[in-house]
Design a protein around this motif. Structure first.
Motif, PDB file in Angstrom:
ATOM      1  N   ALA A  99       0.829  -1.209   0.000  1.00  0.00           N
ATOM      2  CA  ALA A  99       0.000   0.000   0.000  1.00  0.00           C
ATOM      3  C   ALA A  99       0.860   1.254   0.000  1.00  0.00           C
ATOM      4  O   ALA A  99       0.562   2.224  -0.719  1.00  0.00           O
ATOM      5  N   ARG A 100       1.926   1.242   0.778  1.00  0.00           N
ATOM      6  CA  ARG A 100       2.807   2.415   0.820  1.00  0.00           C
ATOM      7  C   ARG A 100       3.552   2.581  -0.494  1.00  0.00           C
ATOM      8  O   ARG A 100       3.749   3.705  -0.968  1.00  0.00           O
ATOM      9  N   TRP A 101       3.981   1.472  -1.087  1.00  0.00           N
ATOM     10  CA  TRP A 101       4.657   1.578  -2.378  1.00  0.00           C
ATOM     11  C   TRP A 101       3.703   2.036  -3.478  1.00  0.00           C
ATOM     12  O   TRP A 101       4.120   2.719  -4.422  1.00  0.00           O
ATOM     13  N   ALA A 102       2.439   1.690  -3.354  1.00  0.00           N
ATOM     14  CA  ALA A 102       1.460   2.187  -4.323  1.00  0.00           C
ATOM     15  C   ALA A 102       1.374   3.703  -4.250  1.00  0.00           C
ATOM     16  O   ALA A 102       1.281   4.384  -5.286  1.00  0.00           O
ATOM     17  N   ASP A 103       1.430   4.256  -3.028  1.00  0.00           N
ATOM     18  CA  ASP A 103       1.422   5.722  -2.868  1.00  0.00           C
ATOM     19  C   ASP A 103       2.676   6.340  -3.487  1.00  0.00           C
ATOM     20  O   ASP A 103       2.613   7.391  -4.131  1.00  0.00           O
ATOM     21  N   VAL A 104       3.822   5.678  -3.286  1.00  0.00           N
ATOM     22  CA  VAL A 104       5.077   6.196  -3.844  1.00  0.00           C
ATOM     23  C   VAL A 104       5.022   6.208  -5.365  1.00  0.00           C
ATOM     24  O   VAL A 104       5.387   7.194  -6.019  1.00  0.00           O
ATOM     25  N   ILE A 105       4.562   5.111  -5.948  1.00  0.00           N
ATOM     26  CA  ILE A 105       4.521   5.005  -7.409  1.00  0.00           C
ATOM     27  C   ILE A 105       3.540   6.012  -7.995  1.00  0.00           C
ATOM     28  O   ILE A 105       3.813   6.636  -9.030  1.00  0.00           O
ATOM     29  N   ASP A 106       2.393   6.217  -7.336  1.00  0.00           N
ATOM     30  CA  ASP A 106       1.439   7.228  -7.803  1.00  0.00           C
ATOM     31  C   ASP A 106       2.072   8.617  -7.772  1.00  0.00           C
ATOM     32  O   ASP A 106       1.889   9.412  -8.706  1.00  0.00           O
ATOM     33  N   ALA A 107       2.814   8.912  -6.707  1.00  0.00           N
ATOM     34  CA  ALA A 107       3.461  10.223  -6.601  1.00  0.00           C
ATOM     35  C   ALA A 107       4.550  10.389  -7.658  1.00  0.00           C
ATOM     36  O   ALA A 107       4.679  11.466  -8.261  1.00  0.00           O
ATOM     37  N   LEU A 108       5.343   9.342  -7.885  1.00  0.00           N
ATOM     38  CA  LEU A 108       6.395   9.413  -8.898  1.00  0.00           C
ATOM     39  C   LEU A 108       5.807   9.574 -10.296  1.00  0.00           C
ATOM     40  O   LEU A 108       6.359  10.286 -11.140  1.00  0.00           O
TER      41      LEU A 108
END
Length: 277
Positions: A99-108
């Motif tokens: 879930a946290r990596w999904a947030d990172v990828i969306d931001a990137l």
């Protein structure tokens, strides 16, 4: 004076030499050439005992680290000390969940320059700020280190040696930093390629081309009202250090720090000052 974990003094001996060990390239001074490696070294030197780190650097330069394996949240390594059997070192940090990596990828994916740099195999300096904004520190502020040696204290020289070898491995592959936090290179880049292309940044210097014969009647007429020439143009969303990103970085260092890294906060301060006028 060395003591074991029971508090008993023991005589330190010279480590057994390793044939083909992982020795760091830096034989004096700082270890780590790229900004992400220096950042990691700064963190560990801020939280670890200076004397143990110094002995660890000596071990890392002698090639006493036999091997290491990095996986999400953990690094496993073997270090040859003075005893025949190598010591086993484990270094743990928190690996971010899906879930946290999904947030990172969306931001990137919404930041064209970051996305393009990563897809080109580069690590943008500003990625640290992006992780911080999401409440996910890219570099750990503490390290959980275990070693099978009898020495007490954290880290021992064997753990310190692994940390320095790891820092130089980050020089060669910045994606190891992200892999330690839970996403390897291939998995991250595949995820970024699968996200929609971000909207193109408006080029403030772009001029629409028109054939000359279509403008013969008003060629010398001003494009805008003369009364508006003194007005400040509307402020765009371009980062103040865009010029530093667009040009090839000069091969100049200031106290071992690349000139671009020195200038970047200056450009940002100028952008803030301009916005306050």
């Amino acid at each position: 004076m060395p003591f074991d974990r029971s508090g008993q003094f023991y005589e330190a001996a010279r480590p057994i030499e390793v044939d083909g060990g992982l020795s760091v390239r830096s034989k004096r001074g700082k270890i780590g050439e790229q900004w992400w490696s220096r950042k990691f070294v700064d963190v560990l030197e801020g939280v670890c005992d200076a004397g143990r780190l110094a002995r660890g650097r000596a071990y890392a330069r002698k090639g006493q680290v036999m091997d290491f394996a990095l996986e999400p949240g953990r690094v496993l390594a073997r270090v040859q000390g003075s005893r025949p059997r190598p010591y086993e070192v484990t270094i743990r940090i928190t690996a971010f969940d899906d879930a946290r990596w999904a947030d990172v990828i969306d931001a990137l994916a919404t930041r064209a320059l970051y996305r393009a740099a990563l897809l080109a195999g580069e690590m943008p300096h500003e990625i640290v700020d992006l992780f911080t904004e999401l409440g996910l520190p890219l570099f750990p502020n503490r390290l959980d280190i275990d070693c099978s040696c009898p020495d007490w204290g954290v880290p021992c020289k064997h753990g310190s040696a692994v940390l320095y070898v790891l820092a130089e491995a980050f020089d060669d592959d910045p994606f190891l930093v992200l892999g330690w936090r839970g996403r390897g290179r291939d998995e991250l880049l595949d995820a970024l390629r699968g996200t929609p292309e971000p909207e193109e940044t408006v080029d403030p210097l772009a001029v629409e081309e028109e054939p000359l014969d279509a403008r013969l009647a008003d060629f010398y007429s001003p494009a805008i009202s003369l009364g508006r020439l003194r007005e400040r143009p509307p402020r765009g969303g371009l980062p103040p250090e865009l010029l530093l990103r667009a040009l090839d970085p000069p091969q100049i260092r200031v106290r071992h720090v690349p000139l671009v890294d020195v200038l970047r906060p200056v450009y940002r301060d100028l952008g803030v000052a301009e916005g306050e006028e």
